[in-house]
Design a protein around this motif. Sequence first.
Motif, PDB file in Angstrom:
ATOM      1  N   LEU A  53      50.968  39.920  71.563  1.00 53.85           N
ATOM      2  CA  LEU A  53      51.162  39.380  69.981  1.00 53.85           C
ATOM      3  C   LEU A  53      52.472  39.373  69.576  1.00 53.85           C
ATOM      4  CD1 LEU A  53      48.032  41.236  68.612  1.00 53.85           C
ATOM      5  CD2 LEU A  53      48.366  38.507  68.884  1.00 53.85           C
ATOM      6  N   ALA A  54      53.118  38.401  69.063  1.00 56.60           N
ATOM      7  CA  ALA A  54      54.523  38.434  68.358  1.00 56.60           C
ATOM      8  C   ALA A  54      54.385  38.073  66.895  1.00 56.60           C
ATOM      9  CB  ALA A  54      55.222  37.541  69.290  1.00 56.60           C
ATOM     10  N   GLY A  55      53.973  38.738  66.126  1.00 59.06           N
ATOM     11  CA  GLY A  55      54.136  38.444  64.727  1.00 59.06           C
ATOM     12  C   GLY A  55      52.716  37.968  64.051  1.00 59.06           C
ATOM     13  N   ALA A  56      51.698  38.437  64.562  1.00 53.49           N
ATOM     14  CA  ALA A  56      50.261  37.857  63.903  1.00 53.49           C
ATOM     15  C   ALA A  56      50.139  38.471  62.384  1.00 53.49           C
ATOM     16  CB  ALA A  56      49.304  38.300  64.800  1.00 53.49           C
ATOM     17  N   SER A  57      49.485  37.967  61.676  1.00 54.19           N
ATOM     18  CA  SER A  57      49.318  38.327  60.286  1.00 54.19           C
ATOM     19  C   SER A  57      48.119  37.963  59.779  1.00 54.19           C
ATOM     20  CB  SER A  57      50.473  37.952  59.193  1.00 54.19           C
ATOM     21  OG  SER A  57      51.569  38.377  59.388  1.00 54.19           O
ATOM     22  N   SER A 227      30.190  34.082  60.440  1.00 54.48           N
ATOM     23  CA  SER A 227      31.427  34.693  59.569  1.00 54.48           C
ATOM     24  C   SER A 227      31.669  34.036  58.216  1.00 54.48           C
ATOM     25  CB  SER A 227      32.815  34.383  60.433  1.00 54.48           C
ATOM     26  OG  SER A 227      32.437  34.937  61.651  1.00 54.48           O
ATOM     27  N   ASP A 228      32.529  34.511  57.324  1.00 48.08           N
ATOM     28  CA  ASP A 228      32.941  33.878  56.185  1.00 48.08           C
ATOM     29  C   ASP A 228      34.395  33.197  56.344  1.00 48.08           C
ATOM     30  OD1 ASP A 228      30.907  34.946  54.456  1.00 48.08           O
ATOM     31  OD2 ASP A 228      31.808  37.241  54.818  1.00 48.08           O
ATOM     32  N   THR A 229      34.956  34.164  57.554  1.00 50.51           N
ATOM     33  CA  THR A 229      36.467  33.606  57.733  1.00 50.51           C
ATOM     34  C   THR A 229      36.520  33.626  59.207  1.00 50.51           C
ATOM     35  OG1 THR A 229      37.425  34.438  55.633  1.00 50.51           O
ATOM     36  CG2 THR A 229      38.784  33.926  57.280  1.00 50.51           C
ATOM     37  N   ILE A 230      37.422  32.664  59.952  1.00 50.06           N
ATOM     38  CA  ILE A 230      37.593  32.575  61.096  1.00 50.06           C
ATOM     39  C   ILE A 230      38.988  32.367  61.489  1.00 50.06           C
ATOM     40  CG2 ILE A 230      37.422  31.437  63.358  1.00 50.06           C
ATOM     41  CD1 ILE A 230      34.638  30.544  62.267  1.00 50.06           C
ATOM     42  N   TYR A 231      39.805  33.287  62.135  1.00 49.51           N
ATOM     43  CA  TYR A 231      41.061  33.236  62.597  1.00 49.51           C
ATOM     44  C   TYR A 231      40.951  32.627  64.045  1.00 49.51           C
ATOM     45  CZ  TYR A 231      42.670  35.709  58.400  1.00 49.51           C
ATOM     46  OH  TYR A 231      42.822  36.331  57.083  1.00 49.51           O
ATOM     47  N   LEU A 232      42.044  31.677  64.292  1.00 51.32           N
ATOM     48  CA  LEU A 232      42.369  31.259  65.686  1.00 51.32           C
ATOM     49  C   LEU A 232      43.751  31.715  66.099  1.00 51.32           C
ATOM     50  CD1 LEU A 232      41.721  29.586  68.253  1.00 51.32           C
ATOM     51  CD2 LEU A 232      42.796  27.316  66.878  1.00 51.32           C
ATOM     52  N   LEU A 233      43.949  32.384  67.294  1.00 50.90           N
ATOM     53  CA  LEU A 233      44.700  32.879  67.943  1.00 50.90           C
ATOM     54  C   LEU A 233      45.509  31.831  68.684  1.00 50.90           C
ATOM     55  CD1 LEU A 233      43.522  35.706  67.063  1.00 50.90           C
ATOM     56  CD2 LEU A 233      45.227  36.756  68.339  1.00 50.90           C
ATOM     57  N   SER A 234      46.731  31.557  68.701  1.00 52.20           N
ATOM     58  CA  SER A 234      47.545  30.647  69.674  1.00 52.20           C
ATOM     59  C   SER A 234      47.406  31.208  71.056  1.00 52.20           C
ATOM     60  CB  SER A 234      48.754  30.428  69.296  1.00 52.20           C
ATOM     61  OG  SER A 234      49.709  31.618  69.277  1.00 52.20           O
ATOM     62  N   ARG A 235      47.547  30.474  71.876  1.00 51.82           N
ATOM     63  CA  ARG A 235      47.907  30.926  73.381  1.00 51.82           C
ATOM     64  C   ARG A 235      48.822  32.139  73.788  1.00 51.82           C
ATOM     65  NH1 ARG A 235      48.791  25.821  76.306  1.00 51.82           N
ATOM     66  NH2 ARG A 235      51.056  26.485  76.021  1.00 51.82           N
ATOM     67  N   GLY A 236      48.685  32.974  74.506  1.00 51.74           N
ATOM     68  CA  GLY A 236      49.371  34.016  74.624  1.00 51.74           C
ATOM     69  C   GLY A 236      50.159  33.894  76.119  1.00 51.74           C
ATOM     70  N   PRO A 237      51.311  34.515  76.257  1.00 53.13           N
ATOM     71  CA  PRO A 237      51.693  35.738  75.470  1.00 53.13           C
ATOM     72  C   PRO A 237      52.433  35.258  74.223  1.00 53.13           C
ATOM     73  CG  PRO A 237      53.044  35.427  77.365  1.00 53.13           C
ATOM     74  CD  PRO A 237      51.897  34.384  77.612  1.00 53.13           C
ATOM     75  N   ARG A 238      52.706  36.142  73.587  1.00 52.11           N
ATOM     76  CA  ARG A 238      53.495  35.875  72.102  1.00 52.11           C
ATOM     77  C   ARG A 238      52.654  35.106  71.233  1.00 52.11           C
ATOM     78  NH1 ARG A 238      58.499  37.429  71.732  1.00 52.11           N
ATOM     79  NH2 ARG A 238      59.729  38.289  73.802  1.00 52.11           N
ATOM     80  N   LEU A 240      50.143  34.296  67.861  1.00 51.43           N
ATOM     81  CA  LEU A 240      50.327  34.311  66.617  1.00 51.43           C
ATOM     82  C   LEU A 240      48.833  33.625  66.060  1.00 51.43           C
ATOM     83  CD1 LEU A 240      53.728  32.331  65.973  1.00 51.43           C
ATOM     84  CD2 LEU A 240      53.283  34.638  65.991  1.00 51.43           C
ATOM     85  N   ILE A 241      48.742  33.775  64.744  1.00 50.63           N
ATOM     86  CA  ILE A 241      47.778  33.334  64.163  1.00 50.63           C
ATOM     87  C   ILE A 241      48.066  31.835  63.823  1.00 50.63           C
ATOM     88  CG2 ILE A 241      46.093  33.183  62.223  1.00 50.63           C
ATOM     89  CD1 ILE A 241      45.995  35.667  63.824  1.00 50.63           C
TER      90      ILE A 241
END
Length: 286
Positions: A53-57, A227-238, A240-241
């Motif tokens: 992860l490189a800066g996920a919030s 869920s009430d909220t879903i977050y999708l992460l981008s492809r790794g490595p590095r 992000l949301i």
Amino acid sequence: MQRVEAAQTDPEDPRKAFPRSDTAAAPVGSRSERVVIRITDLVMSYGGAEPVLAGASLKVREGEFVSLVGPSGSGKSTVLRAIAGLHAPAGGTVERFVSLEDMGFLFQDDALLPWRTAQDNVALGLRLRGKSRAEARAEADQWLSQLGLAHFGLRYPRQLSGGQRKRVALAQVLALRPKLLLMDEPFASLDAIVRHRVTQELLEWVEREKITVLLVTHDLEEAQALSDTIYLLSRGPRALIRSRYEVRIARPRDLIHVRGHPSFAPLLQRIWDDLWDEVDVDGGGA
């Protein structure tokens, strides 16, 4: 408040957090704005390798059910480990406005002790919190009964089916009455019918007790139904949301009928399209 990595003092007072309530789950639009987890610019790496992860919030509010989805290797489980304090960040901050004692973690593989009966596995955490043996076993029996295992308390894990073991593991966690529940694909190994029943039982308890939940899953329909909220992460490595989605379907929910809600299919298609953009086809996909 538990904070990993230095950060400025948060104005929200954690001592005012988490009033218990026995009322029904709140409808859409009336949930608390009190923050339970706040992750800011999180960087996570293993052994000096390129950051996963490189800066996920992200943030999770009190009583909210949040799911993390994304391609394999995007750091979904790593986020849970950072919140639980099992892995220290290489950068950024993790703020958790709940103590470790008030947090439960349901893993993909159950953590039942093979030499203990189902009853004693559920009672173990209660004993560690000071309950007498009789009190802990009586409370364990109540939880097993609520999850349809009233007559299985004296069986050992090897004598239980996969679905029964998962229910015992769930009783083990819920018996401690967590205010924050972290789940890492806990039902992935179950067949469809058993998975539906166990997940529905969990959802009903979470909605009734207003437990805050953060779930990691590869199943987009499951994420949306719960869920009430879903977050999708981008492809790794590095990673992000990449995106955040709000599921505007009132509670309580039934996991079968919720799929017929008019907003369900359009949002599912949107999340699927965004996930498809992130899938590394040559590298193995999601």
